[in-house]
Design an enzyme around this catalytic site. Sequence first.
Site, PDB file in Angstrom:
ATOM      1  N   GLU A 109     -33.946  11.792  27.486  1.00  0.00           N
ATOM      2  CA  GLU A 109     -34.816  10.157  28.003  1.00  0.00           C
ATOM      3  C   GLU A 109     -34.067   9.681  29.790  1.00  0.00           C
ATOM      4  O   GLU A 109     -33.795   8.705  29.302  1.00  0.00           O
ATOM      5  CB  GLU A 109     -35.959   9.132  27.560  1.00  0.00           C
ATOM      6  CG  GLU A 109     -36.420   8.748  27.656  1.00  0.00           C
ATOM      7  CD  GLU A 109     -36.924   6.893  27.199  1.00  0.00           C
ATOM      8  OE1 GLU A 109     -37.928   6.724  27.875  1.00  0.00           O
ATOM      9  OE2 GLU A 109     -36.004   6.555  26.372  1.00  0.00           O
ATOM     10  N   ASP A 145     -36.090  12.468  17.223  1.00  0.00           N
ATOM     11  CA  ASP A 145     -35.313  12.018  18.322  1.00  0.00           C
ATOM     12  C   ASP A 145     -34.520  10.362  17.764  1.00  0.00           C
ATOM     13  O   ASP A 145     -34.319  10.660  16.644  1.00  0.00           O
ATOM     14  CB  ASP A 145     -37.181  10.022  17.963  1.00  0.00           C
ATOM     15  CG  ASP A 145     -37.589   9.966  19.924  1.00  0.00           C
ATOM     16  OD1 ASP A 145     -36.497   9.427  20.123  1.00  0.00           O
ATOM     17  OD2 ASP A 145     -38.664  10.327  20.161  1.00  0.00           O
ATOM     18  N   ASP A 192     -33.367   9.635  23.101  1.00  0.00           N
ATOM     19  CA  ASP A 192     -33.970   7.939  23.599  1.00  0.00           C
ATOM     20  C   ASP A 192     -33.161   7.727  24.713  1.00  0.00           C
ATOM     21  O   ASP A 192     -31.652   7.833  24.551  1.00  0.00           O
ATOM     22  CB  ASP A 192     -33.770   6.983  22.730  1.00  0.00           C
ATOM     23  CG  ASP A 192     -34.981   5.472  22.849  1.00  0.00           C
ATOM     24  OD1 ASP A 192     -36.206   6.360  23.226  1.00  0.00           O
ATOM     25  OD2 ASP A 192     -34.555   4.779  22.548  1.00  0.00           O
ATOM     26  N   HIS A 220     -45.088   8.644  24.105  1.00  0.00           N
ATOM     27  CA  HIS A 220     -46.156   7.331  24.061  1.00  0.00           C
ATOM     28  C   HIS A 220     -46.019   6.215  24.489  1.00  0.00           C
ATOM     29  O   HIS A 220     -46.066   5.178  23.704  1.00  0.00           O
ATOM     30  CB  HIS A 220     -45.340   7.455  22.169  1.00  0.00           C
ATOM     31  CG  HIS A 220     -44.018   7.147  22.408  1.00  0.00           C
ATOM     32  ND1 HIS A 220     -43.399   8.217  23.311  1.00  0.00           N
ATOM     33  CD2 HIS A 220     -42.903   6.295  22.619  1.00  0.00           C
ATOM     34  CE1 HIS A 220     -41.795   8.023  22.996  1.00  0.00           C
ATOM     35  NE2 HIS A 220     -41.706   6.870  22.603  1.00  0.00           N
ATOM     36  N   ASP A 221     -45.412   6.033  25.537  1.00  0.00           N
ATOM     37  CA  ASP A 221     -45.025   5.262  26.659  1.00  0.00           C
ATOM     38  C   ASP A 221     -45.681   5.184  27.402  1.00  0.00           C
ATOM     39  O   ASP A 221     -45.375   4.227  28.269  1.00  0.00           O
ATOM     40  CB  ASP A 221     -43.856   5.352  26.901  1.00  0.00           C
ATOM     41  CG  ASP A 221     -42.631   5.573  26.087  1.00  0.00           C
ATOM     42  OD1 ASP A 221     -42.790   4.825  24.682  1.00  0.00           O
ATOM     43  OD2 ASP A 221     -41.398   5.805  25.520  1.00  0.00           O
TER      44      ASP A 221
HETATM   45  C1  GLC Z   1     -37.578   4.764  24.512  1.00  0.00           C
HETATM   46  C2  GLC Z   1     -38.725   4.946  23.212  1.00  0.00           C
HETATM   47  C3  GLC Z   1     -39.739   3.230  23.998  1.00  0.00           C
HETATM   48  C4  GLC Z   1     -38.859   2.404  23.118  1.00  0.00           C
HETATM   49  C5  GLC Z   1     -37.528   2.913  24.169  1.00  0.00           C
HETATM   50  C6  GLC Z   1     -37.095   1.760  22.986  1.00  0.00           C
HETATM   51  O1  GLC Z   1     -38.032   4.346  25.979  1.00  0.00           O
HETATM   52  O2  GLC Z   1     -39.519   5.962  24.071  1.00  0.00           O
HETATM   53  O3  GLC Z   1     -40.797   3.734  22.992  1.00  0.00           O
HETATM   54  O4  GLC Z   1     -39.344   1.397  22.990  1.00  0.00           O
HETATM   55  O5  GLC Z   1     -36.326   3.468  24.390  1.00  0.00           O
HETATM   56  O6  GLC Z   1     -35.804   2.170  22.232  1.00  0.00           O
END
Ligand code: GLC
Length: 624
Positions: free
Chosen positions: A309, A145, A252, A386-387
Site C-alpha cells: 500500500e 495483511d 499496509d 475497505h478504505d
Molecule cells: C491502511 C489501511 C487502513 C488503516 C491504516 C492504518 O491505510 O488500509 O484501513 O486504517 O492503514 O493501519
Amino acid sequence: MRKIRSLTTLGAAVVLLAVGFILAERYFLDLGSINQKIISLGVDDQDQVRKWWKEAVIYEIYPASFKDSDGDGIGDVPGIISKLDYLHDLGVDVIHICPHYQSPQVDMGYDISDYEDVHRPYGTVEDVQALIHATHTCGMKIIFDLVINHSSDQHKWFEESRSSKDNPKRDWYFWRPARWDAEGKRHPPNNWRSHFTAPAWTWDEKTEEYYLHIYAPEMPDFNWENEETRKGLYNSSMIFWLERGIDGFRIDTVNKYSKDIKFPDAPIVEPWEETQPASEFYNNGPRIHEYLGEMKEILDRYGALTVGELSHFPFSEEGVLQFASAGSGQLNMVFNYALMALGQTRERGQHSRSPFNAPVFKKEMSRWQTFASDTDAWVTLFLENHDAPRSISRFGSDGSAEEQMRSGKMIAMLLATMTGTLFLYQGQELGLANAPRSWPVEEFKDVRSVNMARKAKEKCKHDSTCLKKEIDELWETARDHARLPMQWNSGPNAGFTDEGVTPWMRVNNDWKTKNAELQSGNSLSLLGFWKRMLRLRKEYKDLFVYGVYQSYATEAAELFVFTKVGSGKKSLTVVNMSGEEKRWEGASSILGEGCRILIENIGGGAQREEVLSAWEGRVYSTVL
Ligand code: GLC
C-alpha cells in the site's frame, strides 16, 4: 523511456523486433529494460516475465462484514470458509484477508495487540489454519495483511515500552519530551497531524513524555531504527504466518516505516490549525529501502507474493520503481493511491453527488497503464477496497437499479481489459453501493468517520447548514460504505447473520433486490457478467493481462476508449462513463472492418456502432 512511444509507432516497433534483436538493441540503446519492452509489445516467447500472480484475480475480504457463522453479528473465519466455493466459482485465484489478528478494534484490526493470535470473534489460530488449508484445497491462494508500521497500544511490547523510561522496550516506539512555551504550556514535540485525530503525539502521564502515532492515539508507531524491533516484528508478524502456509502479504502503509527522526515541524499550510499535514516527513524516509530489503530476504525464502500500500502519491516514476521494479524493487507490485483520492478533494460538490470527472480518471488510469508497459514494474488494477466508497457510487451511477447494474458492468469491462493484476473487493461483483445519505451519521462506525463527525459538530455547533455541508463531505469519502455487510440473500439480515441478530453495521437498504443468491442463477446479472469477464480475461490474457495499452482521445470527455495489443490480436474497450448518450467514431475507425464484439453490457451494439447509451460499454477484438 517513453521516447519509444513518440519515436515509433507500435507497428514499427514490432517490425524492428522482427528485423532483429541487434538492430532493436541499437535503437533502444538507453532503455536498459529491453526484455520488458519486448513483452510489452506482446511477443510470445518472452515468457520469463510472465508470472502466475500477474494473471491472478485477487479478492479482498473484510472479515467483520463477510459472513457470520455463529450469530454474534460479526463475520468470522468459518464464515469465510463457507463461501470459498462461491469465490472459486466467480473466478478468484487469491483471497486477501484484512487483519484477523488479536486487536481491540480501534481501527478494525489495523491496531494489532498480538500478531500470533486471532481476534476472538473471528475465530482461533486453528480456524485460520483450517482456512489456509481449505483455500489451498479449493485451488486458490491466500494472503494476509501485514500491519507493521504501528501496533495497538495494548500490544505487550507497547505496554512494556510505556512502563518506564529504562524499560528494554522503551526504544521500540518513539518517545520524546514535551516542548514548553513562554507561558509554561506543554506542547507536543512537533506540529505533525495524524490521519485520524490531531496531533500525531500523545502525552503519557506515567513517564511524562509524548509518543508518536501517525494514526489514532491507540496505534503507536514502531521505531524501525532499532534492529531488535525489526527482528521482533519479522518473527512475530511475518514468519509466524508464513510457516503456517500463507502465500504472501498485502503490506499496509509500506512506505511509512522510515521517518525523519529529527522530527522537524512541518511547514505551516493551514495557519488556522494547530497541527499541520506532515506526510513528507513520515513517508519514504531515508532507510525505507534498507528495511524493505531485509523483509524481502525473508519473503523470498517463502516465495511470498507482495503488494504494497504505497500512499502519498503522486510519485515520480523513479520513486515507484524503487519499490516495484522487477529488477531492483522489493515488492511485486503496489497500489496506486492517486486513484483512491480521485473525486475526494474538499472542492467536491457538497449537497448532491458531485459530477464525476472522467478526464482526470482517464488520465490517472492511463498514466498507470503506460507505466506498466514502459518499465519493468508491474501494476495493480483496483477501484475498491475497505478504505474507499463503492465504485459504482463514485465512478458509475447509484441511481436506478438498472443504471447501477449497467454501470457496474461498464466498470467490469474497464478493469478486466486493462494490464495489471486485478483486485476485487467483496461485494463489488454484486454492485454493492454506498449507504444512502438519508441514514444518520451514527450508522458510521469507522474511527475516521466518528472523529470527523465529532469535529463537524464541534465546529458547526447549532448551524444546521454548516453541519449538513460537513456531513455531506464525510459521506463522499467515508470508508464505512465498503464495510456494510455482504448481501448474500433476500432473507433477514441479507443472510449475513442470523435472523433477530443485530449486525455490527447496518445492512444496506437494497439487499432484497441485490444479493448473491438472486444474481447467482442469472447470467445477465452483474455477478454473471463479472464471471464472464474474468473468464475472458484469462482466455485472452496476452491481450488483457499483458497487452500494450493505448488510449484514444474522443470528443466526448466521458468516453474512455483504449486498445490493447498482444500476440497478433487487438482489442478495443469503449465505455461511456456518463448517464447520457454519447456519439463517437465507431470501432471500425480504430480496428478496421471485420472487428467483432467480444462482450457488451446492453446488447445490439453492432447495429448502432457510433452511439453509446448511458453507461454502455463494449469490448471489440480483431486479428491483426
Ligand atoms: C491502511 C489501511 C487502513 C488503516 C491504516 C492504518 O491505510 O488500509 O484501513 O486504517 O492503514 O493501519
